[in-house]
Design a protein around this motif. Sequence first.
Motif, PDB file in Angstrom:
ATOM      1  N   ALA A  65       0.845  -1.187   0.000  1.00 17.91           N
ATOM      2  CA  ALA A  65       0.000   0.000   0.000  1.00 17.91           C
ATOM      3  C   ALA A  65       0.885   1.243   0.000  1.00 17.91           C
ATOM      4  O   ALA A  65       1.964   1.258   0.593  1.00 17.91           O
ATOM      5  CB  ALA A  65      -0.893  -0.013   1.230  1.00 17.91           C
ATOM      6  N   GLY A  66       0.389   2.265  -0.673  1.00 20.18           N
ATOM      7  CA  GLY A  66       1.131   3.522  -0.711  1.00 20.18           C
ATOM      8  C   GLY A  66       0.782   4.387   0.469  1.00 20.18           C
ATOM      9  O   GLY A  66       0.140   3.967   1.431  1.00 20.18           O
ATOM     10  N   VAL A  67       1.196   5.636   0.392  1.00 23.37           N
ATOM     11  CA  VAL A  67       0.883   6.613   1.428  1.00 23.37           C
ATOM     12  C   VAL A  67      -0.590   6.991   1.293  1.00 23.37           C
ATOM     13  O   VAL A  67      -1.048   7.338   0.202  1.00 23.37           O
ATOM     14  CB  VAL A  67       1.774   7.862   1.289  1.00 23.37           C
ATOM     15  CG1 VAL A  67       1.366   8.913   2.316  1.00 23.37           C
ATOM     16  CG2 VAL A  67       3.237   7.477   1.431  1.00 23.37           C
ATOM     17  N   VAL A  68      -1.292   6.915   2.397  1.00 20.66           N
ATOM     18  CA  VAL A  68      -2.731   7.201   2.397  1.00 20.66           C
ATOM     19  C   VAL A  68      -2.979   8.530   3.087  1.00 20.66           C
ATOM     20  O   VAL A  68      -2.425   8.792   4.172  1.00 20.66           O
ATOM     21  CB  VAL A  68      -3.516   6.085   3.119  1.00 20.66           C
ATOM     22  CG1 VAL A  68      -5.009   6.406   3.135  1.00 20.66           C
ATOM     23  CG2 VAL A  68      -3.270   4.739   2.433  1.00 20.66           C
ATOM     24  N   GLN A  69      -3.786   9.354   2.470  1.00 20.67           N
ATOM     25  CA  GLN A  69      -4.150  10.631   3.065  1.00 20.67           C
ATOM     26  C   GLN A  69      -5.667  10.795   3.051  1.00 20.67           C
ATOM     27  O   GLN A  69      -6.337  10.354   2.122  1.00 20.67           O
ATOM     28  CB  GLN A  69      -3.541  11.805   2.283  1.00 20.67           C
ATOM     29  CG  GLN A  69      -2.044  11.914   2.431  1.00 20.67           C
ATOM     30  CD  GLN A  69      -1.511  13.189   1.804  1.00 20.67           C
ATOM     31  OE1 GLN A  69      -0.799  13.150   0.789  1.00 20.67           O
ATOM     32  NE2 GLN A  69      -1.830  14.336   2.402  1.00 20.67           N
ATOM     33  N   SER A  70      -6.149  11.455   4.082  1.00 24.05           N
ATOM     34  CA  SER A  70      -7.574  11.797   4.099  1.00 24.05           C
ATOM     35  C   SER A  70      -7.785  13.078   4.898  1.00 24.05           C
ATOM     36  O   SER A  70      -6.968  13.408   5.781  1.00 24.05           O
ATOM     37  CB  SER A  70      -8.403  10.661   4.715  1.00 24.05           C
ATOM     38  OG  SER A  70      -8.136  10.534   6.086  1.00 24.05           O
ATOM     39  N   PRO A  71      -8.831  13.838   4.577  1.00 26.15           N
ATOM     40  CA  PRO A  71      -9.684  13.625   3.415  1.00 26.15           C
ATOM     41  C   PRO A  71      -8.963  14.019   2.132  1.00 26.15           C
ATOM     42  O   PRO A  71      -7.862  14.550   2.174  1.00 26.15           O
ATOM     43  CB  PRO A  71     -10.855  14.581   3.698  1.00 26.15           C
ATOM     44  CG  PRO A  71     -10.213  15.731   4.428  1.00 26.15           C
ATOM     45  CD  PRO A  71      -9.155  15.096   5.304  1.00 26.15           C
ATOM     46  N   ARG A  72      -9.541  13.739   1.008  1.00 32.44           N
ATOM     47  CA  ARG A  72      -8.942  14.156  -0.259  1.00 32.44           C
ATOM     48  C   ARG A  72      -9.264  15.610  -0.568  1.00 32.44           C
ATOM     49  O   ARG A  72      -8.478  16.302  -1.200  1.00 32.44           O
ATOM     50  CB  ARG A  72      -9.439  13.259  -1.390  1.00 32.44           C
ATOM     51  CG  ARG A  72      -8.982  11.807  -1.287  1.00 32.44           C
ATOM     52  CD  ARG A  72      -7.469  11.701  -1.482  1.00 32.44           C
ATOM     53  NE  ARG A  72      -7.033  12.344  -2.701  1.00 32.44           N
ATOM     54  CZ  ARG A  72      -7.054  11.761  -3.898  1.00 32.44           C
ATOM     55  NH1 ARG A  72      -7.477  10.509  -4.020  1.00 32.44           N
ATOM     56  NH2 ARG A  72      -6.632  12.420  -4.961  1.00 32.44           N
TER      57      ARG A  72
END
Lengths: 117, 113
Positions: free
Chosen positions: A2-9
């Motif tokens: 999995a890559g880097v996850v960010q939230s919210p978009r």
Amino acid sequence: EAGVVQSPRYKIIEKKQPVAFWCNPISGHNTLYWYLQNLGQGPELLIRYENEEAVDDSQLPKDRFSAERLKGVDSTLKIQPAELGDSAVYLCASSPRTSGGSRETQYFGPGTRLLVL
Amino acid sequence: AQSVTQPDIHITVSEGASLELRCNYSYGATPYLFWYVQSPGQGLQLLLKYFSGDTLVQGIKGFEAEFKRSQSSFNLRKPSVHWSDAAEYFCAVGDSSNYQLIWGAGTKLIIKP
């Protein structure tokens, strides 16, 4: 992997409101970066973490911005209160470590696009 | 002062044509040089990097770049572009003792069908 996850978009808020961005780096990456990217410009570093320690926050506007990386994994960047000029894309990146200066590849998340009205 | 200049804000190229994106830098130390690509809605992705050795560097997606110390340049090339190459391209420079990258302002690549 999995890559880097960010939230919210995406986030739209009114000025003077608080806002928070969340980042989950690649598993095993000790180094985490928060960047700000204005339209038509390259990223500008806000803060760098080595594990849970903020090793460089010299470019973080500390009057309104704060960040934390509890347990050296996920990180949160907060703005309180937000101003019109904070409208930008906030990028999170991670790398395995920072031995050898900038030799390590930084892996970026998709970013959070903030609009302050 | 350390800086990275990407002279072209945007470039339009026909699909199948060759591409060269320019990057010039001003840097005191021996530089590490990088090209990243940013597609709409995507994070920045490393295309290639140069630390030392052979000055012609091969990257992903068929890209290559050539380091020319005498010209302080690190131009990105591709012999034949595809519509999927439409994106923004960023050049960045760092070094062995500084984790922080200096970024150019980016060049937006537009592909004509």
